[in-house]
Design a protein around this motif. Structure first.
Motif, PDB file in Angstrom:
ATOM      1  N   PHE A   1       0.813  -1.211   0.000  1.00 19.33           N
ATOM      2  CA  PHE A   1       0.000   0.000   0.000  1.00 19.33           C
ATOM      3  C   PHE A   1       0.846   1.261   0.000  1.00 19.33           C
ATOM      4  O   PHE A   1       0.332   2.353  -0.052  1.00 19.33           O
ATOM      5  CB  PHE A   1      -0.928   0.027   1.218  1.00 19.33           C
ATOM      6  CG  PHE A   1      -1.957  -1.049   1.188  1.00 19.33           C
ATOM      7  CD1 PHE A   1      -3.113  -0.899   0.448  1.00 19.33           C
ATOM      8  CD2 PHE A   1      -1.768  -2.232   1.876  1.00 19.33           C
ATOM      9  CE1 PHE A   1      -4.069  -1.886   0.407  1.00 19.33           C
ATOM     10  CE2 PHE A   1      -2.719  -3.226   1.839  1.00 19.33           C
ATOM     11  CZ  PHE A   1      -3.864  -3.055   1.095  1.00 19.33           C
ATOM     12  N   LEU A   2       2.141   1.104   0.067  1.00 14.42           N
ATOM     13  CA  LEU A   2       3.027   2.249   0.158  1.00 14.42           C
ATOM     14  C   LEU A   2       3.689   2.529  -1.178  1.00 14.42           C
ATOM     15  O   LEU A   2       3.930   1.629  -1.968  1.00 14.42           O
ATOM     16  CB  LEU A   2       4.103   2.004   1.224  1.00 14.42           C
ATOM     17  CG  LEU A   2       3.572   1.667   2.611  1.00 14.42           C
ATOM     18  CD1 LEU A   2       4.735   1.368   3.544  1.00 14.42           C
ATOM     19  CD2 LEU A   2       2.761   2.801   3.166  1.00 14.42           C
TER      20      LEU A   2
ATOM     21  N   LEU B   1      -9.183  -3.763  10.392  1.00  7.22           N
ATOM     22  CA  LEU B   1      -8.795  -3.010   9.206  1.00  7.22           C
ATOM     23  C   LEU B   1      -9.968  -2.129   8.801  1.00  7.22           C
ATOM     24  O   LEU B   1     -11.065  -2.618   8.532  1.00  7.22           O
ATOM     25  CB  LEU B   1      -8.445  -3.969   8.059  1.00  7.22           C
ATOM     26  CG  LEU B   1      -8.150  -3.377   6.693  1.00  7.22           C
ATOM     27  CD1 LEU B   1      -6.924  -2.480   6.746  1.00  7.22           C
ATOM     28  CD2 LEU B   1      -7.949  -4.491   5.684  1.00  7.22           C
ATOM     29  N   LEU B   2      -9.733  -0.827   8.802  1.00  8.15           N
ATOM     30  CA  LEU B   2     -10.751   0.131   8.356  1.00  8.15           C
ATOM     31  C   LEU B   2     -10.332   0.654   6.999  1.00  8.15           C
ATOM     32  O   LEU B   2      -9.191   1.079   6.822  1.00  8.15           O
ATOM     33  CB  LEU B   2     -10.868   1.294   9.339  1.00  8.15           C
ATOM     34  CG  LEU B   2     -11.280   0.956  10.767  1.00  8.15           C
ATOM     35  CD1 LEU B   2     -11.255   2.221  11.627  1.00  8.15           C
ATOM     36  CD2 LEU B   2     -12.652   0.316  10.796  1.00  8.15           C
ATOM     37  N   ILE B   3     -11.232   0.638   6.037  1.00  8.82           N
ATOM     38  CA  ILE B   3     -10.956   1.152   4.694  1.00  8.82           C
ATOM     39  C   ILE B   3     -12.104   2.063   4.298  1.00  8.82           C
ATOM     40  O   ILE B   3     -13.274   1.684   4.409  1.00  8.82           O
ATOM     41  CB  ILE B   3     -10.824   0.008   3.663  1.00  8.82           C
ATOM     42  CG1 ILE B   3      -9.682  -0.926   4.051  1.00  8.82           C
ATOM     43  CG2 ILE B   3     -10.601   0.576   2.264  1.00  8.82           C
ATOM     44  CD1 ILE B   3      -9.548  -2.142   3.163  1.00  8.82           C
ATOM     45  N   GLY B   4     -11.774   3.266   3.837  1.00  8.32           N
ATOM     46  CA  GLY B   4     -12.792   4.206   3.395  1.00  8.32           C
ATOM     47  C   GLY B   4     -12.184   5.574   3.170  1.00  8.32           C
ATOM     48  O   GLY B   4     -10.963   5.723   3.066  1.00  8.32           O
ATOM     49  N   SER B   5     -13.026   6.577   3.128  1.00  8.05           N
ATOM     50  CA  SER B   5     -12.530   7.944   2.974  1.00  8.05           C
ATOM     51  C   SER B   5     -11.784   8.320   4.253  1.00  8.05           C
ATOM     52  O   SER B   5     -12.064   7.755   5.327  1.00  8.05           O
ATOM     53  CB  SER B   5     -13.685   8.912   2.739  1.00  8.05           C
ATOM     54  OG  SER B   5     -14.454   9.045   3.925  1.00  8.05           O
ATOM     55  N   PRO B   6     -10.859   9.268   4.191  1.00  9.36           N
ATOM     56  CA  PRO B   6     -10.170   9.689   5.413  1.00  9.36           C
ATOM     57  C   PRO B   6     -11.143  10.109   6.514  1.00  9.36           C
ATOM     58  O   PRO B   6     -10.959   9.761   7.678  1.00  9.36           O
ATOM     59  CB  PRO B   6      -9.294  10.856   4.952  1.00  9.36           C
ATOM     60  CG  PRO B   6      -9.025  10.570   3.509  1.00  9.36           C
ATOM     61  CD  PRO B   6     -10.310   9.943   3.002  1.00  9.36           C
ATOM     62  N   GLN B   7     -12.199  10.814   6.147  1.00  7.45           N
ATOM     63  CA  GLN B   7     -13.177  11.269   7.135  1.00  7.45           C
ATOM     64  C   GLN B   7     -13.903  10.092   7.783  1.00  7.45           C
ATOM     65  O   GLN B   7     -14.093  10.060   9.004  1.00  7.45           O
ATOM     66  CB  GLN B   7     -14.189  12.208   6.485  1.00  7.45           C
ATOM     67  CG  GLN B   7     -15.213  12.750   7.456  1.00  7.45           C
ATOM     68  CD  GLN B   7     -16.211  13.683   6.798  1.00  7.45           C
ATOM     69  OE1 GLN B   7     -16.175  13.900   5.592  1.00  7.45           O
ATOM     70  NE2 GLN B   7     -17.114  14.234   7.595  1.00  7.45           N
ATOM     71  N   ALA B   8     -14.296   9.104   7.005  1.00  7.67           N
ATOM     72  CA  ALA B   8     -15.014   7.946   7.545  1.00  7.67           C
ATOM     73  C   ALA B   8     -14.113   7.121   8.461  1.00  7.67           C
ATOM     74  O   ALA B   8     -14.551   6.658   9.521  1.00  7.67           O
ATOM     75  CB  ALA B   8     -15.558   7.084   6.414  1.00  7.67           C
ATOM     76  N   VAL B   9     -12.858   6.927   8.067  1.00  7.68           N
ATOM     77  CA  VAL B   9     -11.936   6.133   8.882  1.00  7.68           C
ATOM     78  C   VAL B   9     -11.658   6.853  10.203  1.00  7.68           C
ATOM     79  O   VAL B   9     -11.743   6.251  11.276  1.00  7.68           O
ATOM     80  CB  VAL B   9     -10.640   5.829   8.104  1.00  7.68           C
ATOM     81  CG1 VAL B   9      -9.585   5.198   9.002  1.00  7.68           C
ATOM     82  CG2 VAL B   9     -10.938   4.913   6.911  1.00  7.68           C
TER      83      VAL B   9
ATOM     84  N   ALA C   1      -4.924   1.645  -3.194  1.00  9.88           N
ATOM     85  CA  ALA C   1      -4.777   1.810  -4.643  1.00  9.88           C
ATOM     86  C   ALA C   1      -5.899   2.680  -5.228  1.00  9.88           C
ATOM     87  O   ALA C   1      -5.751   3.242  -6.304  1.00  9.88           O
ATOM     88  CB  ALA C   1      -4.756   0.450  -5.328  1.00  9.88           C
ATOM     89  N   LYS C   2      -7.007   2.813  -4.518  1.00  7.00           N
ATOM     90  CA  LYS C   2      -8.142   3.602  -4.987  1.00  7.00           C
ATOM     91  C   LYS C   2      -7.972   5.058  -4.563  1.00  7.00           C
ATOM     92  O   LYS C   2      -7.731   5.353  -3.396  1.00  7.00           O
ATOM     93  CB  LYS C   2      -9.433   3.033  -4.412  1.00  7.00           C
ATOM     94  CG  LYS C   2     -10.680   3.668  -4.958  1.00  7.00           C
ATOM     95  CD  LYS C   2     -11.918   2.950  -4.420  1.00  7.00           C
ATOM     96  CE  LYS C   2     -13.173   3.619  -4.929  1.00  7.00           C
ATOM     97  NZ  LYS C   2     -14.370   2.995  -4.374  1.00  7.00           N
ATOM     98  N   SER C   3      -8.125   5.963  -5.487  1.00  3.12           N
ATOM     99  CA  SER C   3      -7.967   7.391  -5.215  1.00  3.12           C
ATOM    100  C   SER C   3      -8.967   7.856  -4.153  1.00  3.12           C
ATOM    101  O   SER C   3     -10.149   7.526  -4.208  1.00  3.12           O
ATOM    102  CB  SER C   3      -8.180   8.182  -6.508  1.00  3.12           C
ATOM    103  OG  SER C   3      -8.081   9.560  -6.264  1.00  3.12           O
ATOM    104  N   GLY C   4      -8.472   8.609  -3.170  1.00  5.02           N
ATOM    105  CA  GLY C   4      -9.334   9.155  -2.125  1.00  5.02           C
ATOM    106  C   GLY C   4      -9.670   8.172  -1.021  1.00  5.02           C
ATOM    107  O   GLY C   4     -10.451   8.495  -0.127  1.00  5.02           O
TER     108      GLY C   4
END
Length: 84
Positions: free
Chosen positions: A5-6, A36-44, A69-72
């Motif tokens: 992811f980096l 593991l939380l995956i989502g928008s920065p605000q949601a995480v 890998a997904k934008s945003g």
């Protein structure tokens, strides 16, 4: 695992909490539970703060927000050791 992811740039190095890198081998009665939380920065961030408010996990035990890998989209990881 998190390396995929980096980016390849060494200037983007991310420091993960020690709890994510070293297993709790001192107490074999505890079993790791990986979150593991995956989502928008605000949601995480919002979910991390919600879990903290409910007394489940301190905010500081989660990894920094890591890009996917997904934008945003970002992810954050945390390992909690449960007595079984």
């Amino acid at each position: 695992m998190t390396q995929s992811f980096l980016s390849n740039s060494s200037s983007d190095a991310i420091q993960l909490p020690a709890s994510l890198l070293t297993p709790d081998t001192a107490n074999p009665e505890k079993e790791p539970l990986k979150h593991l939380l995956i989502g928008s920065p605000q949601a995480v961030r919002s979910t991390i703060y919600l879990l903290h408010a409910r007394g489940y996990a301190e905010v500081g035990v989660w990894s920094p927000l890591l890009p996917t890998a997904k934008s945003g989209e970002v992810m954050s990881i945390f390992v909690k050791y449960l007595r079984i």
